[in-house]
Design a protein around this motif. Structure first.
Motif, mmCIF file in Angstrom:
data_model
loop_
_atom_site.group_PDB
_atom_site.id
_atom_site.type_symbol
_atom_site.label_atom_id
_atom_site.label_comp_id
_atom_site.label_asym_id
_atom_site.label_seq_id
_atom_site.Cartn_x
_atom_site.Cartn_y
_atom_site.Cartn_z
ATOM 1 N N LEU A 90 -40.280 27.751 -83.061
ATOM 2 C CA LEU A 90 -40.802 27.834 -81.693
ATOM 3 C C LEU A 90 -42.112 27.073 -81.507
ATOM 4 O O LEU A 90 -42.357 26.491 -80.449
ATOM 5 C CB LEU A 90 -40.985 29.298 -81.282
ATOM 6 N N SER A 91 -42.941 27.071 -82.569
ATOM 7 C CA SER A 91 -44.269 26.444 -82.397
ATOM 8 C C SER A 91 -44.187 24.921 -82.211
ATOM 9 O O SER A 91 -45.163 24.275 -81.842
ATOM 10 C CB SER A 91 -45.169 26.797 -83.586
ATOM 11 N N ASP A 92 -43.015 24.322 -82.457
ATOM 12 C CA ASP A 92 -42.843 22.874 -82.259
ATOM 13 C C ASP A 92 -42.829 22.487 -80.779
ATOM 14 O O ASP A 92 -42.997 21.317 -80.455
ATOM 15 C CB ASP A 92 -41.489 22.412 -82.841
ATOM 16 N N PHE A 93 -42.606 23.452 -79.905
ATOM 17 C CA PHE A 93 -42.278 23.088 -78.516
ATOM 18 C C PHE A 93 -43.446 23.259 -77.561
ATOM 19 O O PHE A 93 -44.282 24.138 -77.722
ATOM 20 C CB PHE A 93 -41.071 23.918 -78.049
ATOM 21 N N LYS A 94 -43.420 22.418 -76.536
ATOM 22 C CA LYS A 94 -44.468 22.477 -75.526
ATOM 23 C C LYS A 94 -44.217 23.621 -74.569
ATOM 24 O O LYS A 94 -45.125 24.337 -74.160
ATOM 25 C CB LYS A 94 -44.481 21.156 -74.754
ATOM 26 N N LYS A 95 -42.975 23.752 -74.168
ATOM 27 C CA LYS A 95 -42.587 24.845 -73.255
ATOM 28 C C LYS A 95 -41.267 25.413 -73.732
ATOM 29 O O LYS A 95 -40.401 24.681 -74.239
ATOM 30 C CB LYS A 95 -42.389 24.317 -71.830
ATOM 31 N N ILE A 96 -41.119 26.732 -73.505
ATOM 32 C CA ILE A 96 -39.871 27.399 -73.915
ATOM 33 C C ILE A 96 -39.321 28.200 -72.741
ATOM 34 O O ILE A 96 -40.077 28.866 -72.018
ATOM 35 C CB ILE A 96 -40.118 28.337 -75.123
ATOM 36 N N VAL A 97 -37.997 28.123 -72.589
ATOM 37 C CA VAL A 97 -37.300 28.901 -71.556
ATOM 38 C C VAL A 97 -36.249 29.762 -72.258
ATOM 39 O O VAL A 97 -35.614 29.301 -73.204
ATOM 40 C CB VAL A 97 -36.591 27.949 -70.551
ATOM 41 N N LYS A 98 -36.108 30.991 -71.789
ATOM 42 C CA LYS A 98 -35.013 31.844 -72.286
ATOM 43 C C LYS A 98 -34.069 32.151 -71.125
ATOM 44 O O LYS A 98 -34.519 32.511 -70.034
ATOM 45 C CB LYS A 98 -35.597 33.152 -72.831
#
Ligand code: AMP
Length: 320
Positions: A90-98
């Motif tokens: 998860l820490s690789d991403f700029k934004k996360i959506v579920k």
């Protein structure tokens, strides 16, 4: 909220789609349908579907190997908690959506769209595409259809609402889906699995209060030449047995050095019991991975207690 997710999709050039470990048709369908729809709408974007695959679901499309996921948008489908997300950090991403239809477990995304009254993640993808400028075609509609069919067990579970039927009916009409040919890849299976299903029917044990269960050792699986995923594919076929309220398969998984637990219920709510064993899922369809035969006995005892309470209190007054 869908418009916020759509805005993020517009903003990012690179988008990664992920879902839960132990891939199933709804997880696969929702990811591949959303990937196809984003690419159809924005052909210039780089959109990848990641996670470990299964030959069984190759008809949904190929999964991608991505070296560099940094600075992308991550969309996680059909997964309520971090530990069950397959193939991303998860820490690789700029934004996360579920986008998920499981009961809430934990927050891990910037935008979380959760509707646990939806039949499937595929139904949510259909709703998302319908309510935003994302495009759809027959191929995408076919994938969504199979995801919904699979998670509702052909519309037999209570998670099929009026909304599910209406949106599926519209989609069948609009995209001229030929239902019989769609079912073939989803339901075609080797004879060995049918034979294993017969074996399970003949060898189910039943507890005093209505829990049917079977322990499938590696020797049994080897005899039938099937892998540890096979029993999970047939568990829904054991519904509506008069003497049975809850049924559970315990399958030895040599590759992952654990025991796969698949549980279904036609009354008592089971996901809270399974969460004691690091598992979870839906109210009437849950799973876990456990380590020892001692735990198997504990799970059976817990499920039997659930049935006992359920029968004692009566269906209407039952609460876990
Ligand atoms: P299965 O019996 O594997 O088809 O799983 C039924 C449901 O339980 C699915 O919704 C899964 O997401 C959930 N589930 C299965 N295994 C686990 C686990 N180890 N932890 C949490 N949920 C699980």
């Amino acid at each position: 909220m869908y418009s916020d997710i759509y805005k993020l999709i517009c903003e990012f050039d690179k988008i990664i789609l992920a879902r839960h470990v132990g891939v199933d048709p709804d997880a696969m369908a929702s990811v591949m349908a959303l990937k196809d729809s984003i690419l159809l709408t924005f052909p210039e974007k780089k959109v990848y579907a990641v996670g470990s695959g299964s030959n069984r679901f190759s008809y949904f499309g190929k999964l991608d190997k991505v070296e560099d996921m940094k600075d992308a948008l991550l969309i996680v489908l059909d997964t309520p908690d971090i530990r069950r997300i397959d193939g991303v950090v998860l820490s690789d991403f700029k934004k996360i959506v579920k986008i998920d239809h499981h009961p809430f477990v934990e927050k891990f995304a910037d935008i979380e769209y959760i509707d646990d009254t939806a039949s499937s993640a595929s139904e949510l993808v259909l709703e998302f595409i319908t309510e935003t400028p994302l495009l759809m075609n027959k191929n995408i509609a076919s994938k969504i259809y199979l995801g919904i069919v699979s998670d509702t067990n052909r519309f037999m579970f209570n998670n099929s609402t009026g909304k599910t039927f209406l949106s599926v009916a519209r989609m069948i009409d609009e995209y001229h889906l030929e239902i019989d040919s769609l079912y073939e890849p989803l339901y075609l299976r080797p004879l060995n699995e049918v034979r294993l299903e017969g074996f399970i029917g003949l060898n189910l044990s039943i507890t005093e209060n209505g829990v049917a269960y079977i322990k499938l050792t590696k020797e049994i699986l080897e005899n039938f030449k099937v892998d540890a995923a096979a029993p999970g594919n047939m568990i829904n076929n054991f519904n509506y047995i008069d003497e049975v309220l809850i049924w559970a398969f315990f399958t030895e998984d040599v590759k992952n050095e654990n025991i796969r637990v698949s549980v279904r219920s036609r009354g008592p709510v089971i996901n809270t019991s399974l969460s004691k064993y690091n598992g979870g899922g839906h109210k009437y369809a849950s799973g876990a991975r456990i380590k020892t035969m001692e735990d198997v006995e504990k799970v059976i005892k817990d499920l039997d207690d659930l049935c006992k309470n359920y029968v004692k209190k009566g269906r209407d007054n039952f609460e876990n």
